[in-house]
Scaffold this active site. Structure first.
Site, PDB file in Angstrom:
ATOM      1  N   SER A 243       0.834  -1.207   0.000  1.00  0.00           N
ATOM      2  CA  SER A 243       0.000   0.000   0.000  1.00  0.00           C
ATOM      3  C   SER A 243       0.868   1.256   0.000  1.00  0.00           C
ATOM      4  O   SER A 243       2.040   1.200   0.404  1.00  0.00           O
ATOM      5  CB  SER A 243      -0.866  -0.001   1.266  1.00  0.00           C
ATOM      6  OG  SER A 243      -1.488   1.259   1.453  1.00  0.00           O
ATOM      7  N   TYR A 256      -1.734  -0.980  10.733  1.00  0.00           N
ATOM      8  CA  TYR A 256      -1.838  -1.389   9.324  1.00  0.00           C
ATOM      9  C   TYR A 256      -0.626  -0.922   8.520  1.00  0.00           C
ATOM     10  O   TYR A 256      -0.036  -1.688   7.753  1.00  0.00           O
ATOM     11  CB  TYR A 256      -3.128  -0.801   8.744  1.00  0.00           C
ATOM     12  CG  TYR A 256      -3.333  -1.029   7.265  1.00  0.00           C
ATOM     13  CD1 TYR A 256      -3.872  -2.225   6.781  1.00  0.00           C
ATOM     14  CD2 TYR A 256      -3.020  -0.031   6.328  1.00  0.00           C
ATOM     15  CE1 TYR A 256      -4.083  -2.422   5.420  1.00  0.00           C
ATOM     16  CE2 TYR A 256      -3.227  -0.212   4.973  1.00  0.00           C
ATOM     17  CZ  TYR A 256      -3.758  -1.407   4.526  1.00  0.00           C
ATOM     18  OH  TYR A 256      -3.971  -1.597   3.178  1.00  0.00           O
TER      19      TYR A 256
HETATM   20  P1  NAD Z   1     -11.310  -6.349   0.244  1.00  0.00           P
HETATM   21  O1  NAD Z   1     -12.051  -6.185   1.489  1.00  0.00           O
HETATM   22  O2  NAD Z   1     -12.068  -6.556  -0.990  1.00  0.00           O
HETATM   23  O3  NAD Z   1     -10.249  -7.516   0.342  1.00  0.00           O
HETATM   24  C1  NAD Z   1      -9.614  -7.885   1.539  1.00  0.00           C
HETATM   25  C2  NAD Z   1      -9.842  -9.374   1.708  1.00  0.00           C
HETATM   26  O4  NAD Z   1      -9.019  -9.842   2.764  1.00  0.00           O
HETATM   27  C3  NAD Z   1     -11.247  -9.743   2.109  1.00  0.00           C
HETATM   28  O5  NAD Z   1     -12.072  -9.937   0.990  1.00  0.00           O
HETATM   29  C4  NAD Z   1     -11.051 -11.023   2.898  1.00  0.00           C
HETATM   30  O6  NAD Z   1     -11.383 -12.142   2.113  1.00  0.00           O
HETATM   31  C5  NAD Z   1      -9.567 -11.059   3.177  1.00  0.00           C
HETATM   32  N1  NAD Z   1      -9.312 -11.297   4.594  1.00  0.00           N
HETATM   33  C6  NAD Z   1      -9.288 -10.390   5.609  1.00  0.00           C
HETATM   34  N2  NAD Z   1      -9.049 -11.009   6.774  1.00  0.00           N
HETATM   35  C7  NAD Z   1      -8.916 -12.331   6.494  1.00  0.00           C
HETATM   36  C8  NAD Z   1      -8.638 -13.485   7.272  1.00  0.00           C
HETATM   37  N3  NAD Z   1      -8.427 -13.405   8.595  1.00  0.00           N
HETATM   38  N4  NAD Z   1      -8.611 -14.690   6.656  1.00  0.00           N
HETATM   39  C9  NAD Z   1      -8.798 -14.792   5.316  1.00  0.00           C
HETATM   40  N5  NAD Z   1      -9.042 -13.728   4.525  1.00  0.00           N
HETATM   41  C10 NAD Z   1      -9.084 -12.513   5.103  1.00  0.00           C
HETATM   42  O7  NAD Z   1     -10.390  -5.037   0.110  1.00  0.00           O
HETATM   43  P2  NAD Z   1      -9.173  -4.651  -0.846  1.00  0.00           P
HETATM   44  O8  NAD Z   1      -9.027  -3.208  -0.661  1.00  0.00           O
HETATM   45  O9  NAD Z   1      -9.325  -5.219  -2.190  1.00  0.00           O
HETATM   46  O10 NAD Z   1      -7.947  -5.330  -0.116  1.00  0.00           O
HETATM   47  C11 NAD Z   1      -7.018  -6.158  -0.775  1.00  0.00           C
HETATM   48  C12 NAD Z   1      -5.623  -5.741  -0.405  1.00  0.00           C
HETATM   49  O11 NAD Z   1      -5.380  -4.430  -0.913  1.00  0.00           O
HETATM   50  C13 NAD Z   1      -5.345  -5.664   1.097  1.00  0.00           C
HETATM   51  O12 NAD Z   1      -4.093  -6.247   1.354  1.00  0.00           O
HETATM   52  C14 NAD Z   1      -5.279  -4.182   1.368  1.00  0.00           C
HETATM   53  O13 NAD Z   1      -4.447  -3.896   2.450  1.00  0.00           O
HETATM   54  C15 NAD Z   1      -4.699  -3.679   0.056  1.00  0.00           C
HETATM   55  N6  NAD Z   1      -4.892  -2.251  -0.208  1.00  0.00           N
HETATM   56  C16 NAD Z   1      -6.140  -1.741  -0.389  1.00  0.00           C
HETATM   57  C17 NAD Z   1      -6.290  -0.394  -0.651  1.00  0.00           C
HETATM   58  C18 NAD Z   1      -7.653   0.224  -0.855  1.00  0.00           C
HETATM   59  O14 NAD Z   1      -7.739   1.460  -0.876  1.00  0.00           O
HETATM   60  N7  NAD Z   1      -8.683  -0.533  -1.030  1.00  0.00           N
HETATM   61  C19 NAD Z   1      -5.155   0.438  -0.713  1.00  0.00           C
HETATM   62  C20 NAD Z   1      -3.904  -0.128  -0.535  1.00  0.00           C
HETATM   63  C21 NAD Z   1      -3.779  -1.472  -0.293  1.00  0.00           C
END
Ligand code: NAD
Ligand code: MG
Length: 351
Positions: A243, A256
């Site tokens: 991120s 985080y």
């Molecule tokens: P999202 O909620 O769609 O995906 C996160 C997923 O993590 C969930 O769908 C869930 O299945 C999984 N998860 C969480 N805890 C879990 C556990 N204990 N066991 C199994 N699965 C688990 O959201 P996203 O934003 O697509 O997140 C995906 C990645 O992107 C993450 O690593 C997040 O940190 C990163 N990210 C997101 C953003 C943003 O703005 N959305 C920005 C930077 C990084």
């Protein structure tokens, strides 16, 4: 203010613009001409019958500032981990737009957090590029996961749905074994699952939360990768979702942000270790993307209303806009890329 789902607002001009691009492409590539014009005809029929129906967003040249919904958004709290189906507007994961071109034919991929958000976009794109895909998610996310499984199967590729909590080492090992068994091997691992809960003060950050965030974002990546490496052959690719928080941590994401920095160091160290085995390891550092993670406690609702407004593009990214980076890193095209971190943050952020 309630914001309507503007994905459906594709104008007739955009539809016609898409068609004219299709025609030029067809002239330039005679082999594809028949397919393209058939597609164009289908689109024209579609646009005549249902003028508000969208066309593939990703294939039409357009201003990226207006391509997707911009703030203000409505407040929409959900319990973590949140569901795509409850989001307004509904995110775009490339369901209708991602077009594959055979870049991952025959590969086998495991994507954690593949039910929703960025992981869902990667899973759909991988399948449309010819890969069989296993996804992991939490059991409460089964409705989101079912949609992804259907989308993968619709491409004719194999889909494996493996629910379970990756904060448990035993489960992580089992997850990899199940994915390898169900897909018949493993070539691509995407460590993408993540936990993000906003807490304003270190005084309110509990050991339980700190532990849970590190287990999900750091330990699980280590456990899953450790279990996967013995199955990976030269040409395999590991991609970790880090991120912008690794480089410019927000004050409300103390735990985080640390995990995201740890992921960058993990990526760069492991890349050096695995280069001699012909296995590449890279990371992607997204900025603000419109996903369940953010609306289910990742940010306070006051931030959700203005989500993405502080980027130069002026809106949050949609998961579909990230999928091509995962595809390139997974494919042989990026054979010299390892230990790298790719930013995708709408004009701000690092690297
Ligand atoms: P999202 O909620 O769609 O995906 C996160 C997923 O993590 C969930 O769908 C869930 O299945 C999984 N998860 C969480 N805890 C879990 C556990 N204990 N066991 C199994 N699965 C688990 O959201 P996203 O934003 O697509 O997140 C995906 C990645 O992107 C993450 O690593 C997040 O940190 C990163 N990210 C997101 C953003 C943003 O703005 N959305 C920005 C930077 C990084
Ligand atoms: Mg989810």
């Amino acid at each position: 203010m309630e914001k309507k789902d503007t994905f459906k607002k594709t104008s007739r001009r955009q539809v016609l613009g898409g068609l004219s691009i299709g025609v030029v492409a067809a002239q330039a590539a005679p082999i594809l001409a028949q397919q393209s014009s058939t597609k164009a005809n289908q689109q024209e029929t579609l646009s005549m019958e249902t003028p508000t129906k969208e066309i593939p967003n990703q294939s039409v040249k357009q201003n990226p500032v207006n391509q997707y919904p911009s703030p203000p958004f409505s407040e929409q709290p959900q319990q973590p981990p949140g569901l795509v189906s409850k989001m307004n507007p509904r995110p775009d994961h490339g369901e209708k737009s991602y077009q594959g071109s055979g870049r991952l034919v025959g590969r086998k991929a495991l994507v954690t957090g593949g039910d929703s958000g960025i992981g869902r976009a990667a899973a759909i794109a991988f399948a449309r590029e010819g890969a069989d895909v296993a996804i992991n998610y939490l059991p409460v996310e089964e409705p989101d996961a079912r949609e992804v499984v259907e989308l993968i199967r619709a491409t004719g590729r194999k889909a494996a749905a493996i629910p379970g909590d990756i904060r448990n080492e035993k489960f992580c090992t089992q997850l990899v074994e199940d994915a390898v068994r169900e897909l018949g091997g493993l070539d691509i691992l995407v460590n993408n699952a993540g936990r993000q809960q906003s807490v304003d003060s270190i005084l309110d950050l509990t050991t339980e939360q700190f532990d849970s965030t590190f287990k999900t974002n750091v330990y699980a990546m280590f456990w899953i990768t450790k279990a996967a490496v013995p199955h990976l052959k030269p040409g395999a690719s590991i991609i970790n979702t880090t991120s912008v928080q690794a480089y410019d941590p927000s004050e409300n994401l103390l735990d985080y942000a640390q995990t995201k920095s740890a992921q960058v160091a993990f990526t760069k160290s492991l890349a050096k270790q695995l280069a001699k085995k012909g296995i590449r390891v890279n990371a992607i550092a997204p900025g603000p993307y419109w996903t369940p993670l953010q609306v289910s406690g990742g940010q306070p609702q006051s931030t959700i209303v203005q989500f993405g407004s502080d980027t130069p593009i002026g809106r949050p990214g949609q998961p579909a806009e990230l999928a091509p980076i995962y595809v390139v890193l997974a494919s042989q095209e990026s054979s010299y890329a390892t230990g790298q971190v790719y930013g995708a943050a709408g004009g701000s952020g690092n690297p």
